[in-house]
Design an enzyme around this catalytic site. Sequence first.
Site: not given
Length: 511
Positions: A55, A82-83, A167, A169, A222, A225-227, A367
Amino acid sequence: MKQDTIVIFDYGSQYTRLISRRLRELSIFCDLVSPSIDESFFKDRNIKGFILSGGPNSVFDKNSPKFPSWIKKKNLPILGICYGMQLLANESKGKVEKTDKREYGNAELTINSNSLIFKNIPKKNNVWMSHGDKIINLPPNFKIIAKTKNSFCAAFEHQNILGVQFHPEVDNTEYGNQILSNFALEICKTSNKWTTKNFIETSLKNIKDQVGNNNVICGISGGVDSSITATLIHKAIGSQLTSIFVDNGLLRKNESEEIMKFLKEGLGLNVLRVDASDVFINKLKDITDPEQKRKIIGKEFINVFEKESKKIKNVSFLAQGTLYSDVVESAIIKDGHQVVIKSHHNVGGLPEKMNLKLLEPLRLLFKDEVREIGKELGINKEILGRHPFPGPGLAIRIMGDVTDYKLNILREADNIFIEEIKKANLYDKIWQAFAVLTNTQSVGVMGDNRTYQKCVAIRAVNSRDAMTADWSDIPYEVLSSVSSRIINEVEGVNRVVYDITSKPPSTIEWE
Ligand code: XMP
């Protein structure tokens, strides 16, 4: 049976989400939560270990996010990154020092122990550092298990408590995945059976529990993601869901008609179309600041949804297709002190006071994970392969104020670009492609006449998760036909440029 989970506390690093992503890639289930979360949140989980993320804070800051004290008595493995490592050191009576000099970039790690966290990793390897403060005194009984040239304590261990200053990741840490896998599987002994299938099962149950007998409206653009959000919720609660597609006047050419057809016929959703284009365009009149545009659009969306929800009985929830990248870049993470990059309209753009509760089942996914979920839900390839399109639409692709005239120019130019890359079989190879209407006027010559017209930029990028992106290497002949078609077919444009910047330092959208 309760779900095994690794709990990741988010201290606000831009990389935090990558930790959960790496674990998910290993089919390990994890929860990514604020450090202030109450233990009761995990009543349905079988916690196997904790990770404290990095962070931007210093443990010395008065308001820096704290160590979640309830985890101590669990006596489960903890990994501080890290943090998170500095927090562990501070908590265990070690000494952390503030430094002016950051250690940033690649470093060679030398491992000097047989700790399980480094199982199957060569004694010398490359890691990615990004920190300011550092540990100068180890906590009592802790031992150093790895170092770098600049960090005498690049990793420490005491019983089942571990810390790494680098890190694991990020891709630049050569054996980062192995380190996370060693922690989760060897040290925490968690199971690795998480799949998109059980994400769907868990989500269906959570949605049902959360919604109860209430009704839900879902804002649909449309896009993918929203679909997928609507399809998932529809699967969970059926007719309790009404999807609302708001035509905000900021959509691409023919998009509104195509979306309605797909939502109704393709997904079988119960969809209402609301034409609010005049309202949006009026509200955006003379607005040039990108953040203000997003906020206005976010607020107007909610106004429309609230108005529509009053026409449907018993609506308490607004569902949105918010993804993790929207959340991170809008820096909504509680307690983490991230910097706002853009307030993605469906997150940071929401008004503070809202009568509907939010339902965002994809909020913790990237995504590509969402596309996997879509595949599993049986959504067709054409929809899943659609390039992402931002909620604020063309408003953030028109530099400066938004007018109908500019919208029309941009729609035509964008449509030509997409047609040409489809013709060249490039559409599916590119992650996102679009045109931008810049606010530059430039001098040109057409026939024998001087012109002073607009400049269109075209942008195409490849990315895995929108967090970083590279510009796409589109062949010159394709760029050339895009350029000549735009100049010949779109009135008011006399110059086309191709954007060759990556993210970072740019962002994908221009605003
Ligand atoms: P940036 O420009 O932040 O974009 O690099 C990353 C991805 O997010 C999309 N984007 C948005 N999506 N609301 C959205 O729903 C927004 O306000 C927004 N801003 C950017 C962008 O198209 C890209 O895919």
